[in-house]
Design a protein around this motif. Structure first.
Motif, PDB file in Angstrom:
ATOM      1  N   GLY A   1       0.791  -1.253  -0.074  1.00  0.00           N
ATOM      2  CA  GLY A   1       0.003  -0.073  -0.039  1.00  0.00           C
ATOM      3  C   GLY A   1       0.856   1.301   0.189  1.00  0.00           C
ATOM      4  O   GLY A   1       2.094   1.286   0.236  1.00  0.00           O
ATOM      5  N   ALA A   2       0.202   2.470  -0.241  1.00  0.00           N
ATOM      6  CA  ALA A   2       0.882   3.662  -0.385  1.00  0.00           C
ATOM      7  C   ALA A   2       1.809   4.135   1.058  1.00  0.00           C
ATOM      8  O   ALA A   2       2.691   4.641   0.808  1.00  0.00           O
ATOM      9  CB  ALA A   2      -0.243   4.942  -0.468  1.00  0.00           C
ATOM     10  N   ASP A   3       1.273   3.559   2.282  1.00  0.00           N
ATOM     11  CA  ASP A   3       2.154   3.584   3.469  1.00  0.00           C
ATOM     12  C   ASP A   3       2.897   2.893   3.627  1.00  0.00           C
ATOM     13  O   ASP A   3       3.640   2.597   4.973  1.00  0.00           O
ATOM     14  CB  ASP A   3       0.977   4.214   4.495  1.00  0.00           C
ATOM     15  CG  ASP A   3      -0.102   3.171   4.701  1.00  0.00           C
ATOM     16  OD1 ASP A   3      -0.218   1.982   3.923  1.00  0.00           O
ATOM     17  OD2 ASP A   3      -0.847   3.171   5.559  1.00  0.00           O
ATOM     18  N   GLY A   4       2.816   1.506   3.000  1.00  0.00           N
ATOM     19  CA  GLY A   4       3.542   0.525   3.302  1.00  0.00           C
ATOM     20  C   GLY A   4       3.177  -0.499   4.526  1.00  0.00           C
ATOM     21  O   GLY A   4       3.706  -1.466   4.698  1.00  0.00           O
ATOM     22  N   LYS A   5       1.886  -0.122   4.984  1.00  0.00           N
ATOM     23  CA  LYS A   5       1.411  -0.864   6.319  1.00  0.00           C
ATOM     24  C   LYS A   5       0.356  -1.918   5.729  1.00  0.00           C
ATOM     25  O   LYS A   5       0.142  -2.625   6.636  1.00  0.00           O
ATOM     26  CB  LYS A   5       0.848   0.187   7.150  1.00  0.00           C
ATOM     27  CG  LYS A   5       1.940   1.015   7.778  1.00  0.00           C
ATOM     28  CD  LYS A   5       1.295   1.892   8.898  1.00  0.00           C
ATOM     29  CE  LYS A   5       2.448   2.642   9.649  1.00  0.00           C
ATOM     30  NZ  LYS A   5       1.895   3.864  10.254  1.00  0.00           N
ATOM     31  N   THR A   6      -0.054  -1.784   4.494  1.00  0.00           N
ATOM     32  CA  THR A   6      -1.196  -2.625   3.985  1.00  0.00           C
ATOM     33  C   THR A   6      -0.635  -3.174   2.705  1.00  0.00           C
ATOM     34  O   THR A   6       0.352  -2.854   2.218  1.00  0.00           O
ATOM     35  CB  THR A   6      -2.434  -1.929   4.015  1.00  0.00           C
ATOM     36  OG1 THR A   6      -2.247  -0.891   2.872  1.00  0.00           O
ATOM     37  CG2 THR A   6      -3.036  -1.432   4.929  1.00  0.00           C
ATOM     38  N   ILE A   7      -1.379  -4.296   2.595  1.00  0.00           N
ATOM     39  CA  ILE A   7      -1.229  -4.954   1.057  1.00  0.00           C
ATOM     40  C   ILE A   7      -2.339  -5.282   0.472  1.00  0.00           C
ATOM     41  O   ILE A   7      -3.430  -5.705   1.080  1.00  0.00           O
ATOM     42  CB  ILE A   7      -0.258  -6.317   1.243  1.00  0.00           C
ATOM     43  CG1 ILE A   7       0.102  -6.681  -0.090  1.00  0.00           C
ATOM     44  CG2 ILE A   7      -1.011  -7.234   2.186  1.00  0.00           C
ATOM     45  CD1 ILE A   7       1.286  -7.689   0.369  1.00  0.00           C
ATOM     46  N   ARG A   8      -2.645  -5.279  -0.788  1.00  0.00           N
ATOM     47  CA  ARG A   8      -3.866  -5.670  -1.459  1.00  0.00           C
ATOM     48  C   ARG A   8      -3.587  -6.940  -2.057  1.00  0.00           C
ATOM     49  O   ARG A   8      -2.605  -7.207  -2.742  1.00  0.00           O
ATOM     50  CB  ARG A   8      -3.886  -4.518  -2.665  1.00  0.00           C
ATOM     51  CG  ARG A   8      -5.276  -4.419  -3.078  1.00  0.00           C
ATOM     52  CD  ARG A   8      -5.236  -3.818  -4.458  1.00  0.00           C
ATOM     53  NE  ARG A   8      -4.420  -4.408  -5.524  1.00  0.00           N
ATOM     54  CZ  ARG A   8      -4.947  -5.435  -6.493  1.00  0.00           C
ATOM     55  NH1 ARG A   8      -6.496  -5.505  -6.457  1.00  0.00           N
ATOM     56  NH2 ARG A   8      -4.424  -6.218  -6.980  1.00  0.00           N
TER      57      ARG A   8
ATOM     58  N   GLN B   1       9.428   0.789   1.925  1.00  0.00           N
ATOM     59  CA  GLN B   1       9.296   0.004   0.379  1.00  0.00           C
ATOM     60  C   GLN B   1       7.739   0.247  -0.222  1.00  0.00           C
ATOM     61  O   GLN B   1       7.096  -0.276  -0.921  1.00  0.00           O
ATOM     62  CB  GLN B   1       9.419  -1.501   0.296  1.00  0.00           C
ATOM     63  CG  GLN B   1      10.930  -1.789   0.516  1.00  0.00           C
ATOM     64  CD  GLN B   1      11.278  -2.939   0.714  1.00  0.00           C
ATOM     65  OE1 GLN B   1      10.900  -3.886  -0.490  1.00  0.00           O
ATOM     66  NE2 GLN B   1      12.239  -3.778   1.546  1.00  0.00           N
ATOM     67  N   ALA B   2       7.302   1.459   0.647  1.00  0.00           N
ATOM     68  CA  ALA B   2       5.698   1.589   0.219  1.00  0.00           C
ATOM     69  C   ALA B   2       5.745   1.668  -1.393  1.00  0.00           C
ATOM     70  O   ALA B   2       6.285   2.204  -2.109  1.00  0.00           O
ATOM     71  CB  ALA B   2       5.333   2.984   0.765  1.00  0.00           C
ATOM     72  N   GLY B   3       4.662   1.125  -1.688  1.00  0.00           N
ATOM     73  CA  GLY B   3       4.157   1.119  -3.062  1.00  0.00           C
ATOM     74  C   GLY B   3       5.038   0.108  -4.269  1.00  0.00           C
ATOM     75  O   GLY B   3       4.748   0.092  -5.281  1.00  0.00           O
TER      76      GLY B   3
END
Lengths: 362, 293
Positions: free
Chosen positions: A249-256, A273-275
């Motif tokens: 995700g854009a903040d690196g804390k989530t994943i789609r 490694q965001a994005g």
């Protein structure tokens, strides 16, 4: 008993093919090390180099304190069990086991005593000792092959896929016997197999080889819980790990992981490694049924396999086409088309860099 | 059980097997029966009168010390040829088995002598060993040895043994090589790990495992030396000097066609026929079943 040390071992064949690309490992005294990998990965070559049946192009092999690179197989104080057993067909079982001892020039009664002791350990009867190998069943031949290794009382046992010629049931039984035997004798052992179940159950440590390169060296649990690369992740565990190529995700804390489905990562994720593109992995047994009002992901089942103890459900999240496997323990009456609520715990998620194929630490 | 396929009766299958049957009848069965019949006859050298004498020809043969001499000579000759050609072929096969580069060329060259006709092989040795113009007697003279197989019966025997054995090496080599290649490599490796050196590995593992091949070749070579060395002997020594290289087949020829004792010669060939039948039986009975190890 002795330790075995491989120091930057390389093997290049005369035709230029490089089979082993620098292997380093310290095998402790009494340790059971399993070399595992797909066929052609160089595991047998490595074992044969330790045995002295193949030359070493570069690096040193030590057994105990002794460098053995230039020694003949017979001088290395090793014993080897071959895949096809390699029993001498024209000799009786007794003569097969006594062959090496006779060459060593041991007195007759000592040979007798050692062979009988080994036969007892391996539960070979007196009558079977007089038979020819072809009159024995596969499992018995396997025992004779091990007996031939035991009587020599070597510092190191080498096993080259010794169970692959046996049927499934016998394989499980012999696997246990080998493990018990190794624990009882405490002899340093190196075991080659392509079967990950054998590898996981037998080895104190596993070395996963792929294309002549060590992918990971560690205990079975380490390999299972923290696979160092995509290759190990897929190789260890059955059914193998679900892998979904995706982006952080854009903040690196989530994943789609599917359209409209995002998961938060453990330990705050990978902010630096965001994005970036990553491969997300989760084992089928770590996808669990969510209960009640827990947050869950909808899995559409497409195929269900009932194994009795477990149920394997193949399906996909939402409208995503990426196939996943879920392993639920026990019997679950699920039909294709059903939508199941699935939850994933954060500490069972694995992330890999799709370019280097290495694990990304969370 | 497989069901039999039924075809409409037709002459075609008979026509197809006819050439084989005709060849067998004309060249094998008919001469063999003629020989059997002849062996009961006594004929004068000019073919003017013939008398039926039952087993007299055989009795005469068995009472003849010369015939028994020929018999033991033949046995000595056959086993010498078999042993010599098999020993050399085995050495060559073991070495060829180890060759990595250019093994195809090496093997092909080793097989070539088999394509040489017996008489041609005889002629080759005739020139090599010729006491007056041969290269070998010339070289032996430097060592102080005077080779003359035209006078010395033992040398003549040695010569025909060499020539006959040389012819057979290629054939034996092929079989030994195939036998060696069918021995699993892991057996040799296991023996190496067990501490056996190359010599010991050969005598305790490889040689015993080759025993089916060895036995098969022994029968084949004895049969060869018994019956197929006529050309070699005729080209080299014609059975001489003083019958010292006269083996059974050669005696059949010289008694029958030179000595014109047709009945005695036929009786000898009947005995040879019995020996062939015996050896064939041995071969089928034991070789087909394989020497068990």
């Amino acid at each position: 008993m002795a330790s075995v040390t491989l120091d930057n071992i390389r093997k290049t064949y005369p035709n230029g093919y490089q089979a082993i690309h620098g292997v380093d490992v310290d095998i402790r005294e009494g340790e059971f090390l399993v070399l595992v990998g797909p066929s052609g990965c160089g595991k047998s070559t490595l074992l044969r180099m330790i045995a002295g049946l193949e030359g070493v192009t570069e690096g040193t092999i030590r057994i105990g304190e002794r460098e053995v690179n230039k020694l003949e197989p017979s001088q290395r104080d090793i014993a080897m069990v071959f895949q096809n057993y390699a029993l001498y067909p024209h000799m009786s079982v007794y003569a097969n086991m006594a062959y090496g001892l006779k060459i060593q020039g041991l007195p007759k009664d000592e040979i007798d005593q050692r062979v009988n002791a080994a036969a007892e350990i391996l539960e070979l009867t007196e009558e079977q000792l007089t038979r020819k190998p072809r009159q024995l069943s596969g499992g018995q031949r396997q025992r004779v092959a091990m007996g031939r290794a035991i009587v020599r009382e070597p510092s190191v046992f080498l096993f080259d896929e010794p169970l692959s010629n046996l049927d499934a049931k016998l394989r499980v039984q012999m696997r246990l016997e080998i493990k018990r035997l190794q624990e009882r004798l405490g002899i340093t052992s190196i075991y080659v197999t392509h079967d990950q179940v054998e590898a996981m159950t037998l080895g104190h440590r596993l070395m996963v080889l792929n294309g002549g390169v060590v992918e990971q060296l560690g205990t079975p649990i380490e390999l299972y819980e923290r696979p160092a690369s995509l290759f190990v992740a897929e190789f260890i565990g059955s059914p193998s790990m679900n892998l979904i190529p995706t982006k952080l995700g854009a903040d690196g804390k989530t994943i789609r992981i599917a359209d409209g489905i995002e998961l938060s990562l453990a330990n705050g994720g990978l902010a630096d490694q965001a994005g970036e593109e990553v491969v997300f992995g989760v084992r089928p047994e770590h996808l669990e049924l969510a209960s009640g009002d827990e947050a869950s992901l909808p899995l559409t089942a497409t195929l269900v396999e009932h194994l009795g103890a477990d149920t394997l459900i193949h399906g996909h999240f939402g409208d995503d086409r990426a196939d996943l496997t879920v392993r639920l323990s026990g019997t679950h009456l699920v039909a294709a088309g059903d939508v199941l609520p699935i939850r994933i715990t954060a500490d069972h998620m694995h992330l890999f860099n799709p370019n280097t194929e290495k694990r990304l630490a969370l | 059980m497989l069901k039999r396929v039924h075809f409409k009766p037709s002459v075609l299958p008979y026509l197809l097997v006819a050439p084989q049957i005709i060849v067998t009848l004309v060249f094998f069965i008919w001469p063999a029966s003629q020989a059997l019949y002849q062996s009961f006859l006594l004929e004068d050298a000019f073919g003017l009168s013939t008398q039926f004498v039952w087993f007299d020809n055989f009795i005469e043969l068995f009472e003849d010390p010369l015939y028994w001499g020929t018999f033991s000579k033949t046995i000595f000759f056959s086993f010498s040829v078999a042993f010599l050609s098999m020993a050399i072929a085995l050495c060559l096969a073991v070495m060829a088995d180890r060759v990595v580069k250019g093994s195809g060329v090496y093997r092909t060259l080793l097989i070539w002598p088999y394509a040489v006709a017996p008489v041609v092989a005889g002629a080759l040795f005739f020139f090599i060993f010729n006491p007056t113009l041969g290269i070998l007697p010339y070289l032996l003279k430097f060592l102080g040895y005077n080779w003359n197989h035209k006078l010395n019966g033992n040398e003549a025997m040695a010569l025909v043994i060499f020539a006959a054995a040389w012819k057979q090496i290629a054939y034996n080599f092929l079989f030994f090589l195939a036998g060696l290649q069918s021995i699993p490599k892991s057996l040799i490796e296991a023996a190496a790990i067990d501490g056996a050196g190359p010599g010991r590995r050969f005598w305790t593992i490889i040689f015993p495992l080759l025993s089916p091949t060895t036995f098969f070749l022994l029968v084949i070579n004895v049969v060869y030396a018994f019956f197929e060395t006529f050309g070699v002997i005729d080209a080299l020594t014609q059975g001489g000097p003083a019958n010292s290289t006269q083996i059974l087949v050669y005696k059949v020829y010289s008694d029958g066609f030179v000595g014109l004792d047709l009945g005695g010669s036929a009786a000898q060939s009947v005995i040879l026929m019995a020996i062939v039948i015996g050896l064939t039986f041995v071969q089928f009975r034991f070789v087909e079943k394989k020497v068990e190890y």
